[in-house]
Design a protein around this motif. Structure first.
Motif, mmCIF file in Angstrom:
data_model
loop_
_atom_site.group_PDB
_atom_site.id
_atom_site.type_symbol
_atom_site.label_atom_id
_atom_site.label_comp_id
_atom_site.label_asym_id
_atom_site.label_seq_id
_atom_site.Cartn_x
_atom_site.Cartn_y
_atom_site.Cartn_z
ATOM 1 N N ARG A 109 0.955 -1.086 0.056
ATOM 2 C CA ARG A 109 0.078 -0.085 -0.073
ATOM 3 C C ARG A 109 1.033 1.328 0.025
ATOM 4 N N ASP A 110 0.650 1.918 -1.121
ATOM 5 C CA ASP A 110 1.457 3.251 -1.195
ATOM 6 C C ASP A 110 1.407 4.158 -0.381
ATOM 7 N N ASP A 111 0.193 4.449 0.350
ATOM 8 C CA ASP A 111 0.001 5.506 1.321
ATOM 9 C C ASP A 111 0.591 5.024 2.632
ATOM 10 N N HIS A 112 0.511 3.719 3.104
ATOM 11 C CA HIS A 112 1.197 3.240 4.191
ATOM 12 C C HIS A 112 2.715 3.558 4.112
ATOM 13 N N HIS A 113 3.254 3.127 2.992
ATOM 14 C CA HIS A 113 4.618 3.079 2.884
ATOM 15 C C HIS A 113 5.082 4.633 2.851
ATOM 16 N N PHE A 114 4.278 5.520 2.267
ATOM 17 C CA PHE A 114 4.980 6.834 2.226
ATOM 18 C C PHE A 114 4.706 7.563 3.624
#
Lengths: 211, 211
Positions: A109-114
Motif C-alpha cells: 500500500r503506497d499510502d502506508h509506505h509513504f
C-alpha cells in the motif's frame, strides 16, 4: 527500580503488512530478531513465513484475532488519527526503547509506505532505527553519523526541504555544507570505501541500496 | 506562430524503470497513451510489454542504446544532479506540456520512488499530473481540487509539513481548515460519494487507492 511491563529484548523488529521480505538482508534481520512486534494484518504474513509475533500492535481492524492461533499478547490501540506503525512507535517510546529495525513496512500500500517514511522522521531523535526493504536500508538522520558500506555501493540522500546543509565524507560526489537544488540531486551517490559519513543541519533520509 | 519541435500529443505518459504495471487501471493508462516517453532503462521494460517508446529521455547510463532496436528519438540529457524523471519533467515544461501521467515510476528502487514523489511536488504548479501505480493513484495538490471517486474508496492525504490547513468535502473523516497532528493522520479516509474535494494551504499528496 521499576519493573518492566513487557519483555522487549533486543534486537527488536516491527513487522508490517507491506511487501513480505524476500531479500537475504531483510530475511537475516527477521531471523536475528529477539522480539518481533507485528502490526495488525502483518501478523498473518509473519506466521505464513514460519515466525510468531511476540506482540501484536494495532486497532485490529485488519486482523480477525484468534487467541489460540496467535498465542501472543495484543497491544490494542484504538486511535483513528494514527496508523499501526505510529501507534507501535508511541508504545515503544513509552517503554524506553531506543533501537529498532522495521521489516515489511514498505511497498504494497503506497499510502502506508509513504507515511511510514515520515513516521521514521518524527521518531528519529528518540529511536535509532532503520527500515530494511527488499531493495535497500532506510535511515533518517539529523546531525552526524557514520555508516558502514561496501566500496561501490549506491547511497542516496533525500530531503524534504531545500535548505538543508549537507557535508559528506567517503562518497564519490562530495558535498561541503551544501544544499540540494533539486529533489533528485542526492540520488545514486557512491560509497568509496568501507564507511561513509554525513553531517546534516536538518533531518534527511539516507538510503543504502543492497549490493 | 512557432513550430513545435516534437510531436507530443495527449495523453502523454512517462514510463519509468520501477515496478512494471500489472493492475488493470495502470495498464489502461498505458494502452490509452498517445505519446510514451520512457526513462532510460525503463525502455526495455516497456518494449517487453509490447509497446514502443516515442521518445527516450535520460543520460543513457542504464540503457545500451541501439538505434535499430528502439527506432525512436533519444533526448539525451547528461546531468548528474537530477534523475531521469526530473530531466524528463524539465524537458516537458520547456515544451509547454501541462498534463501528464506517470506509470512505472514507483516501487522497485526505493530511492527513485521516494524522490519521484518530491519531483511531483516540485512540478505540481506547472503540470497537472498523476502517478498511477499497481496500488493507487497519486496526485500532488496545492489549492482546491475535486476528484472522482467510488463510494467506499480509500483516500489518503499526506503532508510533509505540520502546518498545512486542510478542508475536505465528501470524505468520512472531515477536516475544516485543520492541520494534522501526526504523519499518518490522513491515512485511510473514505470517499462517501462519486466525488470528493480538498482545499489545502500548501502542497499535499493525495493517494486514491484502487478499488
Amino acid at each position: 527500580m521499576t519493573e518492566q511491563a513487557f519483555n522487549l529484548s533486543q534486537p527488536i523488529i516491527i513487522f508490517g503488512n507491506g511487501e513480505a521480505p524476500n531479500h537475504p538482508i531483510a530475511l537475516k534481520v527477521l531471523k536475528k530478531a529477539s522480539t518481533i512486534i507485528s502490526l495488525d494484518g502483518g501478523s498473518d504474513k509473519l506466521i505464513s513465513m514460519g515466525y510468531s509475533p511476540d506482540y501484536i500492535v494495532g486497532d485490529m481492524d485488519s486482523l480477525n484475532y484468534d487467541q489460540i492461533k496467535y498465542k501472543t499478547q495484543v497491544i490494542l490501540m484504538k486511535d483513528q488519527s494514527k496508523n499501526d506503525l505510529e501507534k507501535a512507535m508511541d508504545w515503544l517510546v513509552c517503554n524506553k526503547i531506543n533501537k529498532l529495525e522495521l521489516v515489511g513496512c514498505s511497498a504494497a500500500r503506497d499510502d502506508h509506505h509513504f507515511a511510514n517514511l515520515f513516521i521514521m522522521e518524527k521518531f528519529s531523535n528518540f529511536i535509532n532505527m532503520k527500515m530494511v526493504t527488499n531493495w535497500s536500508v532506510f535511515y533518517c538522520l539529523d546531525g552526524l553519523k557514520t555508516f558502514k558500506s561496501v566500496p561501490g555501493q549506491t547511497v542516496s540522500i533525500i530531503t524534504k526541504n531545500n535548505d538543508v546543509k549537507i557535508t559528506t565524507e567517503g562518497l564519490k560526489y562530495s558535498l561541503k555544507n551544501e544544499s540540494f537544488n533539486s529533489p533528485s540531486q542526492g540520488i545514486s551517490n557512491v560509497a568509496l570505501a568501507s564507511s561513509f559519513s554525513l553531517d546534516v543541519s536538518k533531518p534527511v533520509w539516507v538510503i543504502v541500496n543492497h549490493i
